[in-house]
Design an enzyme around this catalytic site. Structure first.
Site, PDB file in Angstrom:
ATOM      1  N   LYS A  20      -6.957 -50.211   4.599  1.00 38.99           N
ATOM      2  CA  LYS A  20      -8.176 -49.883   3.851  1.00 38.99           C
ATOM      3  C   LYS A  20      -9.143 -51.054   3.991  1.00 38.99           C
ATOM      4  O   LYS A  20      -9.008 -52.068   3.326  1.00 38.99           O
ATOM      5  CB  LYS A  20      -7.879 -49.630   2.376  1.00 38.99           C
ATOM      6  CG  LYS A  20      -9.125 -49.272   1.578  1.00 38.99           C
ATOM      7  CD  LYS A  20      -8.825 -49.129   0.109  1.00 38.99           C
ATOM      8  CE  LYS A  20     -10.116 -48.830  -0.669  1.00 38.99           C
ATOM      9  NZ  LYS A  20     -11.063 -49.969  -0.643  1.00 38.99           N
ATOM     10  N   SER A  65      -6.331 -53.172   1.143  1.00 35.71           N
ATOM     11  CA  SER A  65      -7.607 -53.672   0.649  1.00 35.71           C
ATOM     12  C   SER A  65      -7.589 -55.188   0.462  1.00 35.71           C
ATOM     13  O   SER A  65      -7.505 -55.930   1.433  1.00 35.71           O
ATOM     14  CB  SER A  65      -7.950 -52.948  -0.657  1.00 35.71           C
ATOM     15  OG  SER A  65      -9.273 -53.209  -1.058  1.00 35.71           O
ATOM     16  N   ASP A 112      -5.702 -65.184  10.656  1.00 35.04           N
ATOM     17  CA  ASP A 112      -6.734 -65.621  11.594  1.00 35.04           C
ATOM     18  C   ASP A 112      -6.922 -67.131  11.566  1.00 35.04           C
ATOM     19  O   ASP A 112      -7.223 -67.749  12.601  1.00 35.04           O
ATOM     20  CB  ASP A 112      -8.061 -64.936  11.268  1.00 35.04           C
ATOM     21  CG  ASP A 112      -8.131 -63.515  11.809  1.00 35.04           C
ATOM     22  OD1 ASP A 112      -7.104 -63.038  12.330  1.00 35.04           O
ATOM     23  OD2 ASP A 112      -9.201 -62.893  11.700  1.00 35.04           O
TER      24      ASP A 112
END
Length: 434
Positions: A329, A304, A315
Site C-alpha cells: 500500500k 503503508s 534503501d
C-alpha cells in the site's frame, strides 16, 4: 429531458441551478462549425450532470420507498469516492469518530485491519492482543461473510461498521484461507481495543526486540522510550525491529521511527497533483540508535507506514530486511473535514522510498526471505532434543523461567529466531574484521 417544475424538490432546484447556467454558457459553442474544443479542467460535464439529475429525479419519484434528499446525496458521495480506489471514502459522523479513535489507540471491535483486494474484503492484519489475533486470523484471509451478510456487495466502510459494536457482543466471520478448500467460521467477542503500539524485550544478552503493531500519534516517542530502556543495562549488540502484521497508520509516526535509526538522508517523499501533496522527509542528526546492528522483520501484513520504515532503512543500508514480501500500500490518504463532523478520506499522493521506489501494489521485497514457520526438532536428522527443550522441565541453577520462555518463543517463531541468529552472525563477522 423535461425539467421538473419549481417548488417540488429543493435538491432538484439546486441541481438545475447548477446545470442550467452551464448549458447556457456552452450553448453558443454548439452552433459554430469549428473543431471541437477540448474541455478545460474546470468545465462541468453537462451530459453527465443531466444524467445524474434525471437518475436522482426518477429515484425520488418511483423508488418503492420514500428516500430523503440528504440520504441520496450522501450515497452518491460514497459511490463517487469508493469507485476511485479502496482507500478513499466518505466519512459520516460515526465513521469520522471511529477513525479518530483508532489513531489515538482505543476503539471498540475485534481488532482487525481490513482492505479490499480484487474486490474481496481481505484481512491486512490482526492487531496484537485482540480477539482477532487470539482467534488465529491471518493476513490475506478473505472475509466472505460478516454474520449473515455477504461482504462482496459491501463497501470497506460498511464492512468496518458491521464489525464494530458493543463490547461483549459476538460476531461471526466466515473466512477463506489460501491453500484451504472450504471456508471456516470464526466466532469472536467484541472488546474495547486498547492497542499498545510499541513493545520491547531482551531476546538474548545484548540483543533487543522492538515490536511496533501500528503507527499512532505517539509511536515515535514510545520508540525512543523503549530504546532508552533497552540500553539502560548494557549497550545493544543488535536489535530486531518487528513490523510484521503492522497495517500502518500515521505518516509522521513512521518518519519519527525511521529517524530514530538514521543520522541523515531522505526517509520518504510523496508526489501528487496538488503542490501541498508533494512532501519530503529527511532524517535529523539527533538519532537514538545510529550504530546498533538492525534486522527489520516484515510480512504480507506489513503495510503503508510500516513499508515506509522498512523501505527507508533498506534503501539507506541501515539494516537487513527479513521475512516475506509486504502488502504493497503505497498511497497517502488525507483527511478533509467537511463540517458537521463529516469528512473525506481521499487518496492525494503516492509515496516513494529514498531511492524512488513506489510501493503501490508491489510491496517491499526482503533482503533475506524467511517464511513463517516453527522449528521442529527430529531425532533422525542428527539433532538431539535436550532437557531444556521439553515443555515444563525443571530449571537448573544456570537457567531461569524467563530463559525457558524465551527458548520456547524463539522455537515457535522461526522468523524471529532467524533474525536473532543473523544479528549474532553479523557481530561475529564484524569482530573478525577488527
Amino acid at each position: 429531458m423535461s425539467l421538473r417544475p419549481a417548488g417540488q424538490s429543493p435538491v432538484w432546484r439546486r441541481l438545475v441551478t447548477i446545470w442550467l447556467p452551464v448549458c447556457l454558457l456552452l450553448a453558443p459553442l454548439t452552433t459554430v462549425a469549428a473543431p471541437e474544443a477540448q474541455p478545460e479542467d474546470n468545465d462541468l460535464p453537462v451530459a453527465e450532470i443531466q444524467a445524474f439529475a434525471e437518475v436522482f429525479e426518477r429515484i425520488k419519484r418511483a423508488y418503492v420507498e420514500d428516500v430523503d434528499d440528504a440520504t441520496l446525496l450522501r450515497n452518491a458521495m460514497r459511490g463517487m469516492l469508493s469507485e476511485l480506489d479502496p482507500h478513499s471514502t466518505y466519512l459520516d459522523e460515526e465513521a469520522y469518530d471511529n477513525l479518530r479513535e483508532s489513531t489515538q489507540g482505543e476503539f471498540g471491535g475485534v481488532g482487525i485491519e481490513v482492505g479490499k483486494r480484487d474486490g474481496q474484503l481481505t484481512v491486512i492484519t490482526p492487531i496484537d492482543d485482540t480477539p482477532a489475533s487470539a482467534a488465529g486470523l491471518q493476513a490475506q484471509d478473505s472475509i466472505l461473510r460478516i454474520d449473515d451478510t455477504p461482504t462482496e456487495s459491501l463497501s470497506l466502510q460498511e464492512a468496518v461498521e458491521l464489525m464494530r459494536g458493543e463490547p461483549g457482543t459476538q460476531i461471526r466471520l466466515t473466512i477463506l484461507r489460501a491453500g484451504e478448500d472450504a471456508p471456516r467460521t470464526i466466532t469472536l467477542e467484541r472488546e474495547i481495543i486498547r492497542t499498545q503500539s510499541v513493545k520491547h524485550d531482551i531476546l538474548s544478552p545484548g540483543y533487543g526486540y522492538l515490536r511496533i503493531s501500528q503507527f499512532q500519534t505517539r509511536t515515535g516517542d514510545q520508540v525512543l522510550n523503549a530504546l532508552n530502556e533497552l540500553t539502560d543495562e548494557q549497550p545493544l549488540q543488535g536489535l530486531v525491529l518487528d513490523l510484521r502484521n503492522n497495517p500502518g497508520g500515521v505518516l509522521q509516526a513512521a518518519v519519527d521511527v525511521a529517524d530514530a535509526f538514521l543520522e541523515d538522508g531522505r526517509i520518504v517523499y510523496t508526489e501528487g497533483r496538488l503542490p501541498d501533496s508533494e512532501l519530503s522527509f529527511s532524517a535529523s542528526s539527533k538519532t537514538a540508535a545510529p550504530d546498533v546492528p538492525l534486522v527489520i522483520l516484515i510480512n504480507g501484513g506489513s503495510a503503508s507506514a510500516a513499508e515506509i520504515v522498512a523501505g527507508a532503512l533498506q534503501d539507506q543500508r541501515r539494516g537487513v530486511v527479513m521475512g516475506t514480501q509486504s502488502f504493497g500500500k503505497g498511497s497517502v490518504q488525507q483527511i478533509m473535514p467537511l463540517g458537521d463532523d463529516e469528512a473525506l478520506k481521499l487518496t492525494t499522493a503516492r509515496y516513494y522510498t529514498p531511492n524512488g521506489r513506489s510501493i503501490q501494489a508491489q510491496g517491499i521485497e526482503p533482503d533475506v526471505r524467511v517464511v513463517r514457520g516453527r522449528l521442529e526438532v527430529a531425532q533422525d536428522n542428527g539433532l538431539q532434543v535436550r532437557e531444556a527443550d521439553l515443555e515444563g522441565h525443571l530449571t537448573g541453577n544456570g537457567e531461569d523461567d524467563d530463559a525457558s520462555q524465551l527458548n520456547t518463543r524463539l522455537r515457535d517463531d522461526y522468523q524471529l529466531g532467524e533474525a536473532l541468529n543473523l544479528l549474532k552472525a553479523l557481530n561475529v563477522l564484524e569482530k573478525r574484521k577488527r
